[in-house]
Design a protein around this motif. Structure first.
Motif, PDB file in Angstrom:
ATOM      1  N   ASN A 142      14.308  13.970   1.438  1.00 25.15           N
ATOM      2  CA  ASN A 142      14.814  12.800   0.721  1.00 25.15           C
ATOM      3  C   ASN A 142      14.335  12.857  -0.726  1.00 25.15           C
ATOM      4  O   ASN A 142      13.242  12.396  -1.058  1.00 25.15           O
ATOM      5  N   PRO A 143      15.148  13.422  -1.637  1.00 22.50           N
ATOM      6  CA  PRO A 143      14.696  13.543  -3.033  1.00 22.50           C
ATOM      7  C   PRO A 143      14.456  12.204  -3.699  1.00 22.50           C
ATOM      8  O   PRO A 143      13.605  12.094  -4.581  1.00 22.50           O
ATOM      9  N   ALA A 144      15.187  11.156  -3.291  1.00 25.23           N
ATOM     10  CA  ALA A 144      14.967   9.834  -3.881  1.00 25.23           C
ATOM     11  C   ALA A 144      13.584   9.318  -3.525  1.00 25.23           C
ATOM     12  O   ALA A 144      12.899   8.702  -4.349  1.00 25.23           O
ATOM     13  N   ALA A 145      13.155   9.550  -2.284  1.00 24.20           N
ATOM     14  CA  ALA A 145      11.822   9.110  -1.860  1.00 24.20           C
ATOM     15  C   ALA A 145      10.741   9.882  -2.616  1.00 24.20           C
ATOM     16  O   ALA A 145       9.736   9.307  -3.040  1.00 24.20           O
ATOM     17  N   ALA A 146      10.954  11.176  -2.782  1.00 26.97           N
ATOM     18  CA  ALA A 146       9.983  11.986  -3.523  1.00 26.97           C
ATOM     19  C   ALA A 146       9.866  11.496  -4.964  1.00 26.97           C
ATOM     20  O   ALA A 146       8.766  11.418  -5.528  1.00 26.97           O
ATOM     21  N   PHE A 147      11.000  11.147  -5.572  1.00 23.76           N
ATOM     22  CA  PHE A 147      10.974  10.616  -6.938  1.00 23.76           C
ATOM     23  C   PHE A 147      10.228   9.285  -6.999  1.00 23.76           C
ATOM     24  O   PHE A 147       9.433   9.039  -7.899  1.00 23.76           O
ATOM     25  N   ALA A 148      10.497   8.405  -6.016  1.00 26.19           N
ATOM     26  CA  ALA A 148       9.846   7.100  -6.001  1.00 26.19           C
ATOM     27  C   ALA A 148       8.338   7.245  -5.845  1.00 26.19           C
ATOM     28  O   ALA A 148       7.569   6.493  -6.457  1.00 26.19           O
ATOM     29  N   LEU A 149       7.903   8.186  -5.031  1.00 25.88           N
ATOM     30  CA  LEU A 149       6.464   8.406  -4.855  1.00 25.88           C
ATOM     31  C   LEU A 149       5.838   8.905  -6.160  1.00 25.88           C
ATOM     32  O   LEU A 149       4.736   8.483  -6.521  1.00 25.88           O
ATOM     33  N   ARG A 150       6.529   9.791  -6.872  1.00 23.85           N
ATOM     34  CA  ARG A 150       6.011  10.241  -8.165  1.00 23.85           C
ATOM     35  C   ARG A 150       5.957   9.087  -9.160  1.00 23.85           C
ATOM     36  O   ARG A 150       5.003   8.937  -9.914  1.00 23.85           O
ATOM     37  N   LEU A 151       6.999   8.268  -9.146  1.00 22.51           N
ATOM     38  CA  LEU A 151       7.057   7.127 -10.054  1.00 22.51           C
ATOM     39  C   LEU A 151       5.929   6.137  -9.758  1.00 22.51           C
ATOM     40  O   LEU A 151       5.328   5.567 -10.681  1.00 22.51           O
ATOM     41  N   ALA A 152       5.625   5.939  -8.484  1.00 21.87           N
ATOM     42  CA  ALA A 152       4.554   5.022  -8.095  1.00 21.87           C
ATOM     43  C   ALA A 152       3.174   5.556  -8.475  1.00 21.87           C
ATOM     44  O   ALA A 152       2.227   4.791  -8.630  1.00 21.87           O
ATOM     45  N   GLY A 153       3.065   6.867  -8.605  1.00 21.39           N
ATOM     46  CA  GLY A 153       1.807   7.464  -9.015  1.00 21.39           C
ATOM     47  C   GLY A 153       0.734   7.457  -7.947  1.00 21.39           C
ATOM     48  O   GLY A 153      -0.465   7.489  -8.259  1.00 21.39           O
ATOM     49  N   VAL A 154       1.129   7.397  -6.675  1.00 20.58           N
ATOM     50  CA  VAL A 154       0.143   7.370  -5.588  1.00 20.58           C
ATOM     51  C   VAL A 154      -0.152   8.792  -5.122  1.00 20.58           C
ATOM     52  O   VAL A 154       0.734   9.637  -5.062  1.00 20.58           O
ATOM     53  N   GLY A 155      -1.417   9.026  -4.783  1.00 25.92           N
ATOM     54  CA  GLY A 155      -1.817  10.345  -4.334  1.00 25.92           C
ATOM     55  C   GLY A 155      -2.131  10.423  -2.856  1.00 25.92           C
ATOM     56  O   GLY A 155      -2.472  11.486  -2.347  1.00 25.92           O
ATOM     57  N   SER A 156      -2.016   9.297  -2.152  1.00 35.15           N
ATOM     58  CA  SER A 156      -2.312   9.279  -0.725  1.00 35.15           C
ATOM     59  C   SER A 156      -1.557   8.131  -0.078  1.00 35.15           C
ATOM     60  O   SER A 156      -1.099   7.203  -0.759  1.00 35.15           O
ATOM     61  N   ALA A 157      -1.467   8.193   1.237  1.00 28.83           N
ATOM     62  CA  ALA A 157      -0.837   7.092   1.969  1.00 28.83           C
ATOM     63  C   ALA A 157      -1.653   5.812   1.832  1.00 28.83           C
ATOM     64  O   ALA A 157      -1.089   4.713   1.787  1.00 28.83           O
ATOM     65  N   ALA A 158      -2.968   5.940   1.745  1.00 29.62           N
ATOM     66  CA  ALA A 158      -3.823   4.763   1.577  1.00 29.62           C
ATOM     67  C   ALA A 158      -3.552   4.083   0.238  1.00 29.62           C
ATOM     68  O   ALA A 158      -3.522   2.850   0.148  1.00 29.62           O
ATOM     69  N   GLU A 159      -3.329   4.880  -0.813  1.00 29.93           N
ATOM     70  CA  GLU A 159      -2.996   4.288  -2.111  1.00 29.93           C
ATOM     71  C   GLU A 159      -1.654   3.573  -2.052  1.00 29.93           C
ATOM     72  O   GLU A 159      -1.487   2.494  -2.632  1.00 29.93           O
ATOM     73  N   LEU A 160      -0.687   4.165  -1.353  1.00 26.45           N
ATOM     74  CA  LEU A 160       0.615   3.531  -1.225  1.00 26.45           C
ATOM     75  C   LEU A 160       0.499   2.208  -0.458  1.00 26.45           C
ATOM     76  O   LEU A 160       1.114   1.209  -0.828  1.00 26.45           O
ATOM     77  N   ALA A 161      -0.302   2.195   0.585  1.00 29.46           N
ATOM     78  CA  ALA A 161      -0.519   0.964   1.359  1.00 29.46           C
ATOM     79  C   ALA A 161      -1.151  -0.114   0.488  1.00 29.46           C
ATOM     80  O   ALA A 161      -0.780  -1.284   0.544  1.00 29.46           O
ATOM     81  N   SER A 162      -2.098   0.280  -0.348  1.00 28.70           N
ATOM     82  CA  SER A 162      -2.745  -0.687  -1.245  1.00 28.70           C
ATOM     83  C   SER A 162      -1.742  -1.250  -2.247  1.00 28.70           C
ATOM     84  O   SER A 162      -1.750  -2.442  -2.559  1.00 28.70           O
ATOM     85  N   LEU A 163      -0.870  -0.379  -2.770  1.00 26.46           N
ATOM     86  CA  LEU A 163       0.157  -0.829  -3.695  1.00 26.46           C
ATOM     87  C   LEU A 163       1.105  -1.800  -3.007  1.00 26.46           C
ATOM     88  O   LEU A 163       1.488  -2.832  -3.595  1.00 26.46           O
ATOM     89  N   MET A 164       1.483  -1.509  -1.761  1.00 28.90           N
ATOM     90  CA  MET A 164       2.352  -2.409  -1.013  1.00 28.90           C
ATOM     91  C   MET A 164       1.717  -3.785  -0.850  1.00 28.90           C
ATOM     92  O   MET A 164       2.377  -4.827  -1.028  1.00 28.90           O
ATOM     93  N   ALA A 165       0.440  -3.807  -0.504  1.00 31.55           N
ATOM     94  CA  ALA A 165      -0.246  -5.087  -0.316  1.00 31.55           C
ATOM     95  C   ALA A 165      -0.301  -5.875  -1.618  1.00 31.55           C
ATOM     96  O   ALA A 165      -0.084  -7.097  -1.626  1.00 31.55           O
ATOM     97  N   ALA A 166      -0.569  -5.190  -2.732  1.00 32.95           N
ATOM     98  CA  ALA A 166      -0.631  -5.865  -4.020  1.00 32.95           C
ATOM     99  C   ALA A 166       0.729  -6.443  -4.404  1.00 32.95           C
ATOM    100  O   ALA A 166       0.821  -7.570  -4.901  1.00 32.95           O
ATOM    101  N   VAL A 167       1.787  -5.670  -4.174  1.00 32.60           N
ATOM    102  CA  VAL A 167       3.135  -6.161  -4.468  1.00 32.60           C
ATOM    103  C   VAL A 167       3.469  -7.369  -3.596  1.00 32.60           C
ATOM    104  O   VAL A 167       4.037  -8.358  -4.058  1.00 32.60           O
TER     105      VAL A 167
END
Length: 264
Positions: free
Chosen positions: A237-262
């Motif tokens: 999924n290239p769109a998902a890969a782009f979104a992850l780069r845009l979010a700037g997260v380096g781990s699933a834990a960072e992504l989870a933290s970003l989700m909680a903050a949002v």
């Protein structure tokens, strides 16, 4: 400082369940399973040796008694699995399938279900924020009205499930799009969040907004989140890969933290 988010989260773990039905002696079955916990955890880790090699694996085992409406008791065995940056659904399901025969032997029951739960309460994420009173309004009276209005709205949502449903829907308005954009299973995240909101037997708000000691506004949220940045369909999924780069997260834990903050 005003507007600054803080997040905290332990190691992300996904839970698999084996529900044992028809157990004649629940006490004895539970005792045998817990006595064999070290061996069972080791055997469960061996199901996916590559996961253990990457630093993950089955961390612990627990039992729960589930009373059915007709009075029967089902014994649930939980495997808490550290899956790293992958969501790990297939991995955990495979572990449950593999461990079911041993649990049947120990309990004398039948494995009715062998599958993960999307109530990821072994992956709780907390986000919090402090907002200075001066940032809530140009005039003090306006700032106080804004602060107190937010606190009262949250208090109502904590007490009234009708309000909480829409309150939490608003929170998920932030979390779900981030999950979708990054190729994650937003339906699983939704299910876990709403189940967590009802964990005390009454559906309530996921957030806690309150007056800070300095007169400002404090808010926090705790929500179960087990997203992924690898595995599944993410690689295709290239769109998902782009979104992850845009979010700037380096781990699933960072992504989870970003989700909680949002969400907060």
């Amino acid at each position: 400082r005003s507007g600054g988010f803080e997040t905290s989260q332990p190691e992300q773990r996904l839970t698999g369940q084996v529900h044992l039905a028809g157990v004649a002696d629940i006490d004895a079955a539970e005792r045998r399973i817990l006595d064999a916990a070290d061996r069972l955890v080791a055997d469960a880790c061996a199901v996916h040796p590559r996961l253990a090699a990457r630093g993950g694996g089955v961390r612990s085992l627990a039992t729960r008694r589930v009373g059915l409406d007709d009075g029967r008791i089902v014994l649930a065995v939980h495997f808490h699995v550290a899956t790293g940056d992958a969501m790990g659904a297939n991995t955990v399901n495979t572990i449950c399938e593999a461990m079911a025969p041993a649990l049947e032997t120990l309990s004398g029951g039948t494995a009715a279900l062998r599958i993960l739960t999307n109530l990821a309460d072994a992956s709780l994420v907390t986000a919090s924020i402090h907002i200075a009173l001066a940032d809530l309004g140009r005039r003090k009276a306006d700032a106080l009205a804004a602060r107190d209005g937010i606190v009262l709205a949250n208090d109502i949502a904590r007490a009234d499930p009708y309000r909480a449903a829409t309150h939490n829907k608003g929170i998920m308005n932030g979390i779900d799009p981030l999950a979708i954009a990054t190729g994650n299973d937003w339906r699983a995240i939704e299910a876990g969040a709403h189940a967590w909101a009802a964990r005390d037997g009454r559906y309530s708000a996921l957030t806690d907004w309150r007056v800070a000691e300095d007169g400002g506004l404090e808010g926090s949220i705790t929500v179960p989140l087990k997203p992924a940045i690898v595995g599944g369909t993410l690689a295709a999924n290239p769109a998902a890969a782009f979104a992850l780069r845009l979010a700037g997260v380096g781990s699933a834990a960072e992504l989870a933290s970003l989700m909680a903050a949002v969400g907060l």
